[in-house]
Design a protein around this motif. Structure first.
Motif, PDB file in Angstrom:
ATOM      1  N   LYS A 144       0.904  -1.180  -0.105  1.00  0.00           N
ATOM      2  CA  LYS A 144      -0.047  -0.006  -0.051  1.00  0.00           C
ATOM      3  C   LYS A 144       0.910   1.312   0.068  1.00  0.00           C
ATOM      4  N   GLU A 145       2.148   1.141   0.487  1.00  0.00           N
ATOM      5  CA  GLU A 145       2.926   2.280   0.394  1.00  0.00           C
ATOM      6  C   GLU A 145       2.959   3.242  -0.652  1.00  0.00           C
ATOM      7  N   GLY A 146       3.074   2.436  -1.838  1.00  0.00           N
ATOM      8  CA  GLY A 146       3.207   3.437  -3.110  1.00  0.00           C
ATOM      9  C   GLY A 146       2.054   4.105  -3.760  1.00  0.00           C
ATOM     10  N   LEU A 147       0.777   3.729  -3.063  1.00  0.00           N
ATOM     11  CA  LEU A 147      -0.671   4.360  -3.286  1.00  0.00           C
ATOM     12  C   LEU A 147      -0.852   5.730  -2.603  1.00  0.00           C
ATOM     13  N   PHE A 148      -0.129   6.465  -2.993  1.00  0.00           N
ATOM     14  CA  PHE A 148       0.119   7.902  -2.064  1.00  0.00           C
ATOM     15  C   PHE A 148      -0.296   9.126  -2.934  1.00  0.00           C
ATOM     16  N   LEU A 149      -1.014   9.936  -2.275  1.00  0.00           N
ATOM     17  CA  LEU A 149      -1.370  11.242  -2.671  1.00  0.00           C
ATOM     18  C   LEU A 149      -0.962  12.392  -1.751  1.00  0.00           C
ATOM     19  N   TYR A 150      -0.457  13.474  -2.637  1.00  0.00           N
ATOM     20  CA  TYR A 150       0.238  14.673  -1.487  1.00  0.00           C
ATOM     21  C   TYR A 150      -0.740  15.661  -1.693  1.00  0.00           C
ATOM     22  N   GLN A 151      -1.013  16.445  -0.508  1.00  0.00           N
ATOM     23  CA  GLN A 151      -1.997  17.451  -0.314  1.00  0.00           C
ATOM     24  C   GLN A 151      -1.632  18.922  -0.785  1.00  0.00           C
ATOM     25  N   GLY A 152      -0.196  18.938  -0.547  1.00  0.00           N
ATOM     26  CA  GLY A 152       0.301  20.383  -0.955  1.00  0.00           C
ATOM     27  C   GLY A 152      -0.079  21.189   0.148  1.00  0.00           C
ATOM     28  N   GLN A 153       0.105  22.520  -0.099  1.00  0.00           N
ATOM     29  CA  GLN A 153      -0.164  23.652   0.929  1.00  0.00           C
ATOM     30  C   GLN A 153      -1.599  24.035   0.701  1.00  0.00           C
ATOM     31  N   THR A 154      -2.676  22.824   1.140  1.00  0.00           N
ATOM     32  CA  THR A 154      -4.055  22.859   1.211  1.00  0.00           C
ATOM     33  C   THR A 154      -4.432  22.209   2.284  1.00  0.00           C
ATOM     34  N   ASN A 155      -5.722  22.449   2.503  1.00  0.00           N
ATOM     35  CA  ASN A 155      -6.458  21.573   3.775  1.00  0.00           C
ATOM     36  C   ASN A 155      -7.221  20.649   2.946  1.00  0.00           C
ATOM     37  N   ARG A 156      -6.576  19.647   2.261  1.00  0.00           N
ATOM     38  CA  ARG A 156      -7.047  18.331   1.789  1.00  0.00           C
ATOM     39  C   ARG A 156      -6.958  17.065   2.297  1.00  0.00           C
ATOM     40  N   CYS A 157      -6.407  17.039   3.486  1.00  0.00           N
ATOM     41  CA  CYS A 157      -5.991  15.640   3.947  1.00  0.00           C
ATOM     42  C   CYS A 157      -7.015  14.526   3.910  1.00  0.00           C
ATOM     43  N   VAL A 158      -8.481  15.101   4.140  1.00  0.00           N
ATOM     44  CA  VAL A 158      -9.440  14.016   4.099  1.00  0.00           C
ATOM     45  C   VAL A 158      -9.649  13.546   2.679  1.00  0.00           C
ATOM     46  N   LEU A 159      -9.571  14.580   1.608  1.00  0.00           N
ATOM     47  CA  LEU A 159      -9.693  14.077   0.284  1.00  0.00           C
ATOM     48  C   LEU A 159      -8.556  13.369  -0.182  1.00  0.00           C
ATOM     49  N   MET A 160      -7.405  13.413   0.381  1.00  0.00           N
ATOM     50  CA  MET A 160      -6.147  12.617  -0.231  1.00  0.00           C
ATOM     51  C   MET A 160      -6.151  11.245   0.424  1.00  0.00           C
ATOM     52  N   SER A 161      -6.688  11.241   1.564  1.00  0.00           N
ATOM     53  CA  SER A 161      -6.929  10.132   2.410  1.00  0.00           C
ATOM     54  C   SER A 161      -7.961   9.169   1.686  1.00  0.00           C
ATOM     55  N   THR A 162      -8.873  10.049   1.284  1.00  0.00           N
ATOM     56  CA  THR A 162     -10.038   9.078   0.534  1.00  0.00           C
ATOM     57  C   THR A 162      -9.557   8.354  -0.809  1.00  0.00           C
ATOM     58  N   ALA A 214      -6.127  13.847   8.945  1.00  0.00           N
ATOM     59  CA  ALA A 214      -6.550  12.613   8.493  1.00  0.00           C
ATOM     60  C   ALA A 214      -5.251  11.887   7.676  1.00  0.00           C
ATOM     61  N   ILE A 215      -4.999  10.677   8.097  1.00  0.00           N
ATOM     62  CA  ILE A 215      -3.972   9.953   7.604  1.00  0.00           C
ATOM     63  C   ILE A 215      -4.547   8.309   7.607  1.00  0.00           C
ATOM     64  N   THR A 216      -3.900   7.841   6.531  1.00  0.00           N
ATOM     65  CA  THR A 216      -4.250   6.285   6.319  1.00  0.00           C
ATOM     66  C   THR A 216      -3.191   5.475   7.280  1.00  0.00           C
ATOM     67  N   VAL A 217      -3.826   4.507   7.670  1.00  0.00           N
ATOM     68  CA  VAL A 217      -2.887   3.235   8.378  1.00  0.00           C
ATOM     69  C   VAL A 217      -2.682   2.086   7.235  1.00  0.00           C
ATOM     70  N   LEU A 218      -1.369   1.933   7.123  1.00  0.00           N
ATOM     71  CA  LEU A 218      -0.959   0.862   6.102  1.00  0.00           C
ATOM     72  C   LEU A 218      -1.096  -0.451   6.832  1.00  0.00           C
ATOM     73  N   GLY A 219      -0.209  -0.375   7.989  1.00  0.00           N
ATOM     74  CA  GLY A 219      -0.178  -1.630   8.662  1.00  0.00           C
ATOM     75  C   GLY A 219       0.351  -1.563  10.223  1.00  0.00           C
ATOM     76  N   ILE A 220       0.578  -2.569  11.095  1.00  0.00           N
ATOM     77  CA  ILE A 220       1.041  -2.337  12.155  1.00  0.00           C
ATOM     78  C   ILE A 220       1.998  -3.623  12.713  1.00  0.00           C
ATOM     79  N   ASP A 221       3.140  -3.411  13.101  1.00  0.00           N
ATOM     80  CA  ASP A 221       4.247  -4.242  13.384  1.00  0.00           C
ATOM     81  C   ASP A 221       3.972  -4.346  14.823  1.00  0.00           C
ATOM     82  N   THR A 222       3.439  -5.737  15.396  1.00  0.00           N
ATOM     83  CA  THR A 222       3.116  -5.710  16.789  1.00  0.00           C
ATOM     84  C   THR A 222       4.247  -6.124  17.672  1.00  0.00           C
ATOM     85  N   ILE A 223       5.475  -6.538  17.008  1.00  0.00           N
ATOM     86  CA  ILE A 223       6.654  -7.047  17.617  1.00  0.00           C
ATOM     87  C   ILE A 223       7.366  -5.531  17.908  1.00  0.00           C
ATOM     88  N   LYS A 224       7.636  -4.734  17.080  1.00  0.00           N
ATOM     89  CA  LYS A 224       8.201  -3.801  17.216  1.00  0.00           C
ATOM     90  C   LYS A 224       7.134  -2.306  17.799  1.00  0.00           C
TER      91      LYS A 224
END
Length: 385
Positions: free
Chosen positions: A197-215, A327-337
């Motif tokens: 999922k890491e490469g599926l990324f959008l940048y919001q730039g200098q705007t208030n679009r964190c919800v839109l980019m996460s969507t 708003a941010i997207t969660v890609l995964g969780i390392d339960t050991i680290k």
């Protein structure tokens, strides 16, 4: 006859006339006394029958020798018959008294029963009822005091938390984002597929679009890179889609750079055939919240969370990141680290690592706001075909 004799004879005649008149008056007065004697017994309610009898049976001599009464006394005896009638009525009433007198003890008995003292059992019952009422009042008072103290403690705790967030934003640590090499998806203890999922990324730039980019990133994670909109495409879609929250407005206004409501983000996802659910938790439900995120990632769902950027990154938070609701997207969780991998559109570099405790603190500041999303079954069939 001489003048002297005539005068004497006149005086004698006058004297005789006076005596005769006196006898007549005396005899009339005696008759009046005799007639009035029987009525005297009725003039006083306290007179006894023996007293009346004694007056009635006086010797005639005593009656005749009684002190003469003035002539007007005969006139005063005229109402005697009415008095006698009243006496007779009183006598009749006295005769009929036994029936009413018999009712008198009953009324007295009723009054006695009404004014009687309570029995010991009644006294005990009244005491028990009073104690029960007092106990209920004390229980209510105790409950109210407990609620008051609880609310005061919660209010103080919330105020201290807010103060901590404010202090961290001003003098907090400097936490620049770290972009480590994300381990392979089959790494033990790793939940989700952060590397994919890491490469599926959008940048919001200098705007208030964190919800839109996460969507937009979630659309790419669930439907594939070829179906993921660009930053401009998701912006244009939001600018032309009516808001479900604000009447007569669109989801996003590019000119005003308005904040996008989470309910509208759900609408955008639905437009792409994705079912999404928004959830918030109370302050003490952090464990439940993170467990639900882990379960969603395990089942292949995508997750958006809301964090406080000042807590997440400290003084390293970018100026275009919304401090309280980012708003941010969660890609995964390392339960050991104990590391959480996220994509944050405020930084122009994907695959950021966050320590679990920092992630939880920044997430808790926004009541663990979470959006979980999965492909609608009908859309999934279309994708598979």
């Amino acid at each position: 006859m001489s003048m002297t004799s005539r005068k004497r004879a006149g005086r004698i005649a006058t004297f005789g006339f006076a005596i005769g008149a006196g006898l007549l008056i005396a005899s009339g007065a005696g008759a009046a006394v005799a007639a009035a004697a029987p009525d005297d017994s009725g003039h006083s309610a306290t007179s006894s029958s023996s007293a009346s009898s004694a007056r009635t049976h006086k010797p005639a001599a005593a009656r005749t020798s009684a002190k003469p009464k003035p002539a007007s006394a005969t006139v005063m005896q005229l109402p005697t018959k009415r008095t006698t009638t009243a006496v007779s009525a009183a006598s009749v009433s006295a005769v009929s008294t036994p029936s009413s007198a018999a009712a008198t003890p009953t009324a007295a008995a009723k009054q006695s029963r009404a004014q009687r003292l309570p029995t010991p059992a009644e006294v005990q019952q009244a005491i028990v009822a009073g104690l029960d009422a007092a106990r209920r009042n004390l229980d209510t008072l105790r409950t109210n005091i407990e609620l008051l103290v609880k609310h005061q403690i919660e209010g103080i705790r919330d105020n201290l938390t807010t103060l901590r967030y404010d202090l961290e934003a001003i003098v907090g640590p400097y936490r620049p984002p770290v972009t480590p090499d994300i381990p392979a998806d089959d790494t033990p203890g790793l939940i989700g597929n952060p590397a994919a999922k890491e490469g599926l990324f959008l940048y919001q730039g200098q705007t208030n679009r964190c919800v839109l980019m996460s969507t937009g990133m979630v659309i790419g994670q669930l439907l594939g890179a070829d179906k993921m909109p660009t930053a401009q495409q998701i912006t244009d879609e939001a600018a032309t889609t009516p808001s479900t929250v604000y009447p007569d407005k669109y989801i996003y206004d590019p000119v005003a750079d308005t904040y996008v409501a989470y309910a509208d983000a759900l609408q955008l996802l639905e437009n792409h055939g994705i079912t999404a659910t928004s959830t918030q938790y109370s302050k003490g439900q952090g464990t439940n919240a993170i467990n639900n995120v882990k379960a969603a990632l395990t089942s292949g769902e995508s997750v958006i969370v809301t964090v406080n950027a000042s807590i997440a990154w400290g003084r390293a938070a970018p100026g275009d990141a919304v401090t309280a609701n980012h708003a941010i997207t969660v890609l995964g969780i390392d339960t050991i680290k104990n590391i959480v991998y996220v994509n944050d559109s405020a930084f122009n570099n994907p695959g950021i690592a966050m320590k679990m405790d920092v992630f939880m603190s920044s997430w808790a500041a926004n009541d663990y706001q979470t959006i979980t999303a999965y492909v609608t079954p009908a859309q999934q069939s279309t994708i598979a075909a």
